[in-house]
Design a protein around this motif. Structure first.
Motif, PDB file in Angstrom:
ATOM      1  N   LYS A  41       0.624  -0.996   0.000  1.00 30.32           N
ATOM      2  CA  LYS A  41      -0.109   0.024   0.079  1.00 30.32           C
ATOM      3  C   LYS A  41       0.695   1.296   0.131  1.00 30.32           C
ATOM      4  O   LYS A  41       0.191   2.383  -0.428  1.00 30.32           O
ATOM      5  N   LEU A  42       2.255   1.310   0.202  1.00 33.61           N
ATOM      6  CA  LEU A  42       3.027   2.176   0.502  1.00 33.61           C
ATOM      7  C   LEU A  42       3.869   2.540  -0.700  1.00 33.61           C
ATOM      8  O   LEU A  42       4.092   3.538  -1.113  1.00 33.61           O
ATOM      9  N   CYS A  43       4.440   1.512  -1.279  1.00 35.01           N
ATOM     10  CA  CYS A  43       5.697   1.485  -2.200  1.00 35.01           C
ATOM     11  C   CYS A  43       4.940   1.250  -3.699  1.00 35.01           C
ATOM     12  O   CYS A  43       4.671   0.016  -3.815  1.00 35.01           O
ATOM     13  N   CYS A  44       4.715   2.160  -4.635  1.00 32.88           N
ATOM     14  CA  CYS A  44       4.283   2.075  -5.733  1.00 32.88           C
ATOM     15  C   CYS A  44       5.220   2.522  -6.595  1.00 32.88           C
ATOM     16  O   CYS A  44       5.750   3.796  -6.460  1.00 32.88           O
ATOM     17  N   PRO A  45       5.201   2.195  -8.216  1.00 35.21           N
ATOM     18  CA  PRO A  45       6.191   2.805  -9.144  1.00 35.21           C
ATOM     19  C   PRO A  45       5.120   4.387  -9.220  1.00 35.21           C
ATOM     20  O   PRO A  45       4.122   4.322  -9.190  1.00 35.21           O
ATOM     21  N   GLN A  46       6.127   5.043  -9.543  1.00 32.95           N
ATOM     22  CA  GLN A  46       5.554   6.486  -9.426  1.00 32.95           C
ATOM     23  C   GLN A  46       4.394   6.732 -10.873  1.00 32.95           C
ATOM     24  O   GLN A  46       4.650   6.013 -11.622  1.00 32.95           O
ATOM     25  N   GLY A  47       3.236   6.964 -10.437  1.00 38.16           N
ATOM     26  CA  GLY A  47       2.293   7.387 -11.302  1.00 38.16           C
ATOM     27  C   GLY A  47       1.207   6.227 -11.315  1.00 38.16           C
ATOM     28  O   GLY A  47       0.052   6.255 -11.870  1.00 38.16           O
ATOM     29  N   ARG A  48       1.398   5.093 -10.540  1.00 35.96           N
ATOM     30  CA  ARG A  48       0.509   4.215 -10.531  1.00 35.96           C
ATOM     31  C   ARG A  48      -0.376   4.267  -9.133  1.00 35.96           C
ATOM     32  O   ARG A  48       0.100   4.225  -8.060  1.00 35.96           O
ATOM     33  N   GLN A  49      -1.885   3.972  -9.437  1.00 30.05           N
ATOM     34  CA  GLN A  49      -2.570   3.952  -8.281  1.00 30.05           C
ATOM     35  C   GLN A  49      -2.298   2.821  -7.466  1.00 30.05           C
ATOM     36  O   GLN A  49      -2.126   1.840  -7.996  1.00 30.05           O
ATOM     37  N   LYS A  50      -2.523   2.892  -6.080  1.00 32.82           N
ATOM     38  CA  LYS A  50      -2.334   1.802  -5.472  1.00 32.82           C
ATOM     39  C   LYS A  50      -3.433   0.820  -5.619  1.00 32.82           C
ATOM     40  O   LYS A  50      -4.785   1.392  -5.708  1.00 32.82           O
ATOM     41  N   TYR A  51      -3.433  -0.402  -5.499  1.00 32.40           N
ATOM     42  CA  TYR A  51      -4.513  -1.371  -5.488  1.00 32.40           C
ATOM     43  C   TYR A  51      -5.403  -1.254  -4.023  1.00 32.40           C
ATOM     44  O   TYR A  51      -4.957  -1.509  -3.304  1.00 32.40           O
ATOM     45  N   ALA A  52      -6.712  -1.146  -4.608  1.00 31.68           N
ATOM     46  CA  ALA A  52      -7.814  -1.141  -3.520  1.00 31.68           C
ATOM     47  C   ALA A  52      -7.632  -2.718  -2.779  1.00 31.68           C
ATOM     48  O   ALA A  52      -7.980  -2.880  -1.674  1.00 31.68           O
ATOM     49  N   HIS A  53      -7.535  -3.770  -3.743  1.00 31.80           N
ATOM     50  CA  HIS A  53      -7.490  -5.182  -3.309  1.00 31.80           C
ATOM     51  C   HIS A  53      -6.228  -5.740  -3.740  1.00 31.80           C
ATOM     52  O   HIS A  53      -5.924  -5.272  -4.716  1.00 31.80           O
ATOM     53  N   ARG A  54      -6.214  -7.054  -3.285  1.00 32.48           N
ATOM     54  CA  ARG A  54      -4.992  -7.672  -3.772  1.00 32.48           C
ATOM     55  C   ARG A  54      -5.197  -7.988  -5.294  1.00 32.48           C
ATOM     56  O   ARG A  54      -6.212  -8.980  -5.455  1.00 32.48           O
ATOM     57  N   PRO A  55      -4.232  -7.836  -6.079  1.00 35.06           N
ATOM     58  CA  PRO A  55      -4.430  -7.830  -7.634  1.00 35.06           C
ATOM     59  C   PRO A  55      -4.488  -9.189  -7.903  1.00 35.06           C
ATOM     60  O   PRO A  55      -4.997  -9.344  -9.121  1.00 35.06           O
ATOM     61  N   TRP A  56      -4.147  -9.929  -7.213  1.00 34.46           N
ATOM     62  CA  TRP A  56      -4.039 -11.545  -7.807  1.00 34.46           C
ATOM     63  C   TRP A  56      -5.564 -12.311  -7.258  1.00 34.46           C
ATOM     64  O   TRP A  56      -5.650 -13.402  -7.365  1.00 34.46           O
ATOM     65  N   VAL A  57      -6.087 -11.323  -6.269  1.00 30.46           N
ATOM     66  CA  VAL A  57      -7.497 -11.876  -5.932  1.00 30.46           C
ATOM     67  C   VAL A  57      -8.649 -11.358  -6.737  1.00 30.46           C
ATOM     68  O   VAL A  57      -9.549 -12.084  -6.989  1.00 30.46           O
ATOM     69  N   ALA A  58      -8.603  -9.941  -7.067  1.00 23.99           N
ATOM     70  CA  ALA A  58      -9.613  -9.453  -7.848  1.00 23.99           C
ATOM     71  C   ALA A  58      -8.692  -8.527  -8.893  1.00 23.99           C
ATOM     72  O   ALA A  58      -7.877  -8.048  -8.598  1.00 23.99           O
ATOM     73  N   MET A  59      -9.246  -8.722 -10.061  1.00 22.12           N
ATOM     74  CA  MET A  59      -8.492  -7.997 -11.123  1.00 22.12           C
ATOM     75  C   MET A  59      -8.777  -6.555 -11.308  1.00 22.12           C
ATOM     76  O   MET A  59      -9.783  -6.122 -11.102  1.00 22.12           O
ATOM     77  N   PRO A  60      -7.601  -5.945 -11.130  1.00 18.72           N
ATOM     78  CA  PRO A  60      -7.877  -4.353 -10.934  1.00 18.72           C
ATOM     79  C   PRO A  60      -8.315  -3.963 -12.201  1.00 18.72           C
ATOM     80  O   PRO A  60      -8.072  -4.699 -13.426  1.00 18.72           O
ATOM     81  N   ALA A  61      -8.410  -2.675 -12.486  1.00 14.46           N
ATOM     82  CA  ALA A  61      -8.774  -2.034 -13.537  1.00 14.46           C
ATOM     83  C   ALA A  61      -7.850  -2.054 -14.599  1.00 14.46           C
ATOM     84  O   ALA A  61      -8.020  -2.218 -15.907  1.00 14.46           O
ATOM     85  N   GLU A  62      -6.546  -1.894 -14.118  1.00 12.48           N
ATOM     86  CA  GLU A  62      -5.083  -2.279 -15.429  1.00 12.48           C
ATOM     87  C   GLU A  62      -5.119  -3.618 -15.788  1.00 12.48           C
ATOM     88  O   GLU A  62      -4.129  -3.695 -16.422  1.00 12.48           O
ATOM     89  N   GLY A  63      -5.837  -4.372 -15.247  1.00 10.75           N
ATOM     90  CA  GLY A  63      -5.386  -5.923 -15.623  1.00 10.75           C
ATOM     91  C   GLY A  63      -5.744  -6.130 -16.849  1.00 10.75           C
ATOM     92  O   GLY A  63      -6.694  -5.465 -17.583  1.00 10.75           O
ATOM     93  N   ARG A  64      -5.031  -7.225 -17.457  1.00 15.61           N
ATOM     94  CA  ARG A  64      -5.424  -7.609 -18.864  1.00 15.61           C
ATOM     95  C   ARG A  64      -5.816  -9.261 -18.864  1.00 15.61           C
ATOM     96  O   ARG A  64      -4.765  -9.879 -18.460  1.00 15.61           O
ATOM     97  N   ARG A  65      -7.043  -9.460 -19.312  1.00 15.08           N
ATOM     98  CA  ARG A  65      -7.308 -10.876 -19.215  1.00 15.08           C
ATOM     99  C   ARG A  65      -6.478 -11.544 -20.161  1.00 15.08           C
ATOM    100  O   ARG A  65      -6.125 -11.220 -21.296  1.00 15.08           O
ATOM    101  N   PHE A  66      -5.996 -13.065 -20.115  1.00 17.28           N
ATOM    102  CA  PHE A  66      -5.469 -13.786 -20.994  1.00 17.28           C
ATOM    103  C   PHE A  66      -6.303 -15.147 -20.956  1.00 17.28           C
ATOM    104  O   PHE A  66      -6.812 -15.784 -20.123  1.00 17.28           O
ATOM    105  N   LYS A  67      -6.287 -15.739 -22.382  1.00 19.65           N
ATOM    106  CA  LYS A  67      -6.717 -17.168 -22.532  1.00 19.65           C
ATOM    107  C   LYS A  67      -6.034 -17.839 -23.842  1.00 19.65           C
ATOM    108  O   LYS A  67      -7.010 -18.054 -24.772  1.00 19.65           O
ATOM    109  N   PRO A  68      -4.925 -18.240 -23.902  1.00 21.99           N
ATOM    110  CA  PRO A  68      -4.279 -18.638 -24.737  1.00 21.99           C
ATOM    111  C   PRO A  68      -4.818 -20.288 -24.999  1.00 21.99           C
ATOM    112  O   PRO A  68      -4.851 -20.762 -24.098  1.00 21.99           O
ATOM    113  N   ILE A  69      -4.819 -20.710 -26.061  1.00 20.86           N
ATOM    114  CA  ILE A  69      -5.200 -21.956 -26.569  1.00 20.86           C
ATOM    115  C   ILE A  69      -4.132 -22.873 -27.276  1.00 20.86           C
ATOM    116  O   ILE A  69      -3.766 -22.231 -28.392  1.00 20.86           O
ATOM    117  N   GLY A  70      -3.775 -23.836 -26.645  1.00 23.48           N
ATOM    118  CA  GLY A  70      -2.682 -24.758 -27.510  1.00 23.48           C
ATOM    119  C   GLY A  70      -3.482 -26.276 -27.920  1.00 23.48           C
ATOM    120  O   GLY A  70      -4.120 -26.877 -27.252  1.00 23.48           O
TER     121      GLY A  70
END
Lengths: 201, 215
Positions: free
Chosen positions: B53-82
């Motif tokens: 919550k304290l250390c973020c790269p400059q210019g990036r908003q702090k995540y309200a929730h853990r980004p690996w639990v709930a996808m943040p707005a900056e997230g990008r979904r993936f679904k590759p198929i092999g």
């Protein structure tokens, strides 16, 4: 004050095989541990995972452990041994099984991993200076000391993950080297105040 | 005793000075106070939400929730198929890993895998019996082959099909985190002798679903 500034004499300085130069890794990391080494209120505590050295990490699988340490402890080193007389590649007995192991340690309190990604066990293990790996002639060990000691806050839980990428079960052990406070944080504050150092706090 | 090592290095002395054995005591010194300050600062940091919550790269908003639990707005979904045709697997089957799907985590992003798919499809029957050991699917990160691969949690030795492209299966025990520049590889290995049972027209299908987020 003179008593506090004397040279620290502890196990780090005893080595028949290493020249203690200020440019070595060990000298550099010990400088970071100077405060910890001079403090009186800490004692050494080593945590082993898995505790049972006979418990293998199943092929292509992983084990996860949670180690409970005293809150306020400092994790200052990691060392690793794998495996115990096993060969993971039947065609090449010189393949070091520690290379098939990946480890990660995470502070459960802050969910902050110790390493930016999973690291291979061979980074923390001994290495053979002569003879085959399978024969376990390992005469050297990598320095177990971390660049800086890591403070473990309340509730003092460490998540340890050990992954085995080999096609055979591997028995291994990861040792977490910890400096543990002799008294809880609140009690230590009281003692410091009684000792007349409240100004520092 | 080695001739080049002095006796004082090889004989354990029992005349240990008091200063050599630094036993913990109840008289803290200035270094204990220094560490107590360190501990107090750390407790304050954790109380305010921790380093995330304290250390973020400059210019990036702090995540309200853990980004690996709930996808943040900056997230990008993936679904590759092999897809891997069984006919492309070298004969005779030797249980070596054949790559079905490869995906690299973008630099500067971490991610989480929430669902996986590994299945077999063929006109008519595939010849595959669940858990018979004819095929082993493996999902790994951190490397392409040999001893540098790290198999992801509980997904290193799948001997059953899991999910389908229309109904992916959630990964066991929540999402699996992956990290910047990880090479995620889904492989399939065919057991020795399985060529007489597996339909050569079959296709191995693998997929992973999740999202990336700026680290």
């Amino acid at each position: 004050m003179m008593e506090q500034e004397r040279t620290v004499l502890d196990g780090w300085l005893y080595s028949n095989s290493m020249v203690y130069l200020p440019t070595t890794y060990r000298a550099s990391v010990l400088a970071q541990m100077e405060v910890l080494r001079r403090a009186r209120g800490y004692r050494a505590r080593w945590y082993v995972t898995p505790e049972d050295s006979d418990e293998p990490v199943v092929a292509f699988s992983q084990v996860e452990y949670q180690v409970r340490v005293q809150p306020g402890s400092y994790l200052w080193g990691i060392t690793f041994a794998a495996p115990f007389g096993e060969t993971v590649d039947a065609d090449d007995e010189d393949v070091d099984p520690a290379k098939f192991i990946h480890v990660q340690v995470t502070d459960a309190c802050t969910e902050t991993p110790l390493l930016s990604d999973y690291a291979r066990g061979s980074h923390f293990a001994g290495f053979a200076s002569f003879g085959s790996v399978a024969s376990q002639v390992k005469t050297s060990r990598r320095a177990p000391v971390m660049i800086m000691p890591r403070l473990i806050g309340d509730p003092g839980l460490l998540d340890v993950e050990i992954y085995n990428g080999a096609s055979v079960d591997v028995r291994c052990q990861l040792v977490l080297l910890v400096a543990e406070p002799c008294v809880p944080y609140g009690e230590m504050r009281d003692l410091i105040e009684k000792a007349g150092m409240a100004g520092i706090l | 005793m080695r001739a080049d090592v002095g006796q004082r290095h090889t004989v354990r002395s029992n005349a240990v000075g008091e200063c050599y054995l630094r036993k913990p005591d109840q008289n803290p010194n200035v270094y204990d106070a220094c560490l107590a300050v360190d501990c107090g600062i750390w407790n304050q940091l954790v109380g305010q939400g921790g380093l995330h919550k304290l250390c973020c790269p400059q210019g990036r908003q702090k995540y309200a929730h853990r980004p690996w639990v709930a996808m943040p707005a900056e997230g990008r979904r993936f679904k590759p198929i092999g897809i891997l045709a069984v006919a492309d697997y070298p004969l005779p089957f030797d249980f070596s890993d054949a790559e079905v799907l490869r995906m690299r985590v973008p630099l500067g992003y971490d991610g989480v895998i929430t669902d996986v798919v590994c299945e077999l499809s063929a006109p008519g029957g595939t010849g595959f019996v669940e858990a018979a050991g004819d095929i082993a699917w493996r999902l790994s990160a951190n490397g392409t082959a040999g001893n540098v691969r790290r198999f992801l949690r509980d997904l290193g030795n799948l001997q059953v099909t899991i999910g389908s492209l229309t109904v992916p299966s959630p990964v066991p025990r929540g999402g699996i985190r992956i990290y910047s520049d990880d090479l995620v590889i889904f492989t399939a290995a065919f057991a020795v002798g399985a060529e007489v049972r597996i339909n050569p027209l079959a296709r191995v299908i693998c997929s992973v679903t999740g999202w990336f987020y700026p680290r």
